[in-house]
Motif scaffolding. Structure first.
Motif, short mmCIF file in Angstrom:
data_model
loop_
_atom_site.label_atom_id
_atom_site.label_comp_id
_atom_site.label_asym_id
_atom_site.label_seq_id
_atom_site.Cartn_x
_atom_site.Cartn_y
_atom_site.Cartn_z
N UNK A 64 0.84 -1.19 0.00
CA UNK A 64 0.00 0.00 0.00
C UNK A 64 0.87 1.24 0.00
N UNK A 65 0.31 2.32 -0.46
CA UNK A 65 1.06 3.57 -0.52
C UNK A 65 1.09 4.10 -1.93
N UNK A 66 1.73 5.24 -2.08
CA UNK A 66 1.77 5.86 -3.41
C UNK A 66 2.64 5.08 -4.38
N UNK A 67 2.34 5.23 -5.67
CA UNK A 67 3.12 4.55 -6.69
C UNK A 67 4.45 5.27 -6.88
N UNK A 68 5.37 4.62 -7.60
CA UNK A 68 6.67 5.23 -7.84
C UNK A 68 6.54 6.52 -8.63
N UNK A 69 5.65 6.54 -9.64
CA UNK A 69 5.48 7.74 -10.46
C UNK A 69 5.04 8.94 -9.62
N UNK A 70 4.13 8.71 -8.68
CA UNK A 70 3.66 9.79 -7.80
C UNK A 70 4.80 10.31 -6.92
N UNK A 71 5.58 9.39 -6.37
CA UNK A 71 6.68 9.78 -5.49
C UNK A 71 7.79 10.45 -6.29
N UNK A 72 8.07 9.94 -7.48
CA UNK A 72 9.15 10.49 -8.30
C UNK A 72 8.83 11.91 -8.76
N UNK A 73 7.54 12.19 -8.97
CA UNK A 73 7.15 13.53 -9.42
C UNK A 73 7.51 14.59 -8.37
N UNK A 74 7.53 14.20 -7.09
CA UNK A 74 7.86 15.16 -6.03
C UNK A 74 9.17 14.79 -5.32
N UNK A 75 10.05 14.07 -6.02
CA UNK A 75 11.31 13.62 -5.41
C UNK A 75 12.24 14.80 -5.13
N UNK A 76 13.04 14.65 -4.09
CA UNK A 76 13.97 15.68 -3.64
C UNK A 76 15.40 15.20 -3.90
N UNK A 77 16.09 15.87 -4.84
CA UNK A 77 17.46 15.47 -5.17
C UNK A 77 18.41 15.67 -4.00
N UNK A 78 18.11 16.63 -3.13
CA UNK A 78 18.95 16.86 -1.94
C UNK A 78 18.92 15.66 -1.00
N UNK A 79 17.73 15.10 -0.82
CA UNK A 79 17.62 13.90 0.01
C UNK A 79 18.25 12.71 -0.71
N UNK A 80 18.17 12.71 -2.03
CA UNK A 80 18.78 11.64 -2.81
C UNK A 80 20.29 11.63 -2.69
N UNK A 81 20.88 12.82 -2.49
CA UNK A 81 22.33 12.89 -2.31
C UNK A 81 22.74 12.14 -1.04
N UNK A 82 21.92 12.27 0.01
CA UNK A 82 22.22 11.54 1.26
C UNK A 82 22.05 10.04 1.06
N UNK A 83 21.03 9.64 0.31
CA UNK A 83 20.82 8.21 0.04
C UNK A 83 21.95 7.67 -0.82
N UNK A 84 22.48 8.50 -1.72
CA UNK A 84 23.57 8.06 -2.60
C UNK A 84 24.83 7.71 -1.82
N UNK A 85 24.94 8.14 -0.58
CA UNK A 85 26.10 7.77 0.23
C UNK A 85 26.25 6.25 0.35
N UNK A 86 25.14 5.53 0.26
CA UNK A 86 25.19 4.07 0.29
C UNK A 86 25.82 3.52 -0.99
N UNK A 87 25.72 4.27 -2.06
CA UNK A 87 26.20 3.83 -3.37
C UNK A 87 27.67 4.18 -3.60
N UNK A 88 28.18 5.15 -2.83
CA UNK A 88 29.53 5.67 -3.06
C UNK A 88 30.62 4.62 -2.88
N UNK A 89 30.35 3.58 -2.15
CA UNK A 89 31.36 2.55 -1.94
C UNK A 89 31.74 1.87 -3.25
N UNK A 90 30.80 1.79 -4.18
CA UNK A 90 31.05 1.06 -5.43
C UNK A 90 30.92 1.91 -6.69
N UNK A 91 30.27 3.06 -6.62
CA UNK A 91 29.99 3.86 -7.81
C UNK A 91 30.49 5.28 -7.64
N UNK A 92 30.89 5.88 -8.77
CA UNK A 92 31.31 7.28 -8.79
C UNK A 92 30.46 8.03 -9.80
#
Length: 174
Positions: free
Chosen positions: A63-91
């Motif tokens: 249950x909850x909003x679909x990906x399209x609904x969430x992506x329409x209001x996504x925050x790139x600033x918050x995504x930068x913090x989430x990307x910290x999990x990716x930094x170990x393997x990706x640049x």
């Protein structure tokens, strides 16, 4: 120095230790595995924990909003913090591969096209272009989305985290 009796004692000690280890292995197999169909039957897991994965209700959408609904209001600033999990393997720099391929311009880029990176080939069988929807599915469960992929990351369970990190990645390249 070494007489026959000393050599025999050493050899007997190694043989005795080996037999103790074999006995321990036999006991452990009997304790932790159940046999189906008698002594020569198939070995199955002795202690099964029911996770409900086989239940009919497990196929229901979360249950909850679909990906399209969430992506329409996504925050790139918050995504930068989430990307910290990716930094170990990706640049994020173009052409700068690490354990994983660089992610500069990954949104709407063709799959397996990062220059200088050797791909496993599993992604090409699933998707052609990294649209936000395909990235969402892959980031949710990489091994489930593209079986055989070399990416060992467990995935991002929250749809908001996936949408935010994809919005952040969309700001690089294009």
């Amino acid at each position: 120095m070494f007489d026959t009796m000393t050599f025999t004692k050493i050899l007997g000690g190694f043989a005795g230790a080996f037999l103790v280890f074999l006995l321990g292995k036999f006991v452990a197999e009997e304790v932790y595995a159940a046999r189906v169909g008698g002594h020569d039957g198939e070995v199955v897991q002795g202690y099964l924990i029911d996770t409900g994965a086989g239940d009919e209700d497990s196929g229901a959408e979360e249950s909850g909003p679909s990906f399209d609904e969430v992506y329409a209001s996504a925050d790139a600033g918050k995504g930068e913090r989430v990307f910290n999990k990716c930094k170990a393997c990706h640049k994020l720099e173009k052409g700068d591969n690490s354990t994983g391929p660089y992610l500069y311009g990954v949104v709407d880029r063709e799959v397996d096209t990062a220059e200088g990176f050797g791909y496993s080939g599993a992604l090409e069988q699933v998707v052609d272009i990294w649209t936000p929807e395909h990235l969402d599915g892959f980031l949710k469960n990489p091994q489930g989305y593209a079986p055989g992929t070399a990416m060992s990351f467990a995935g991002l369970s929250k749809v908001e985290d996936r949408a935010n990190v994809i919005a952040y990645l969309a700001t690089f390249g294009g």
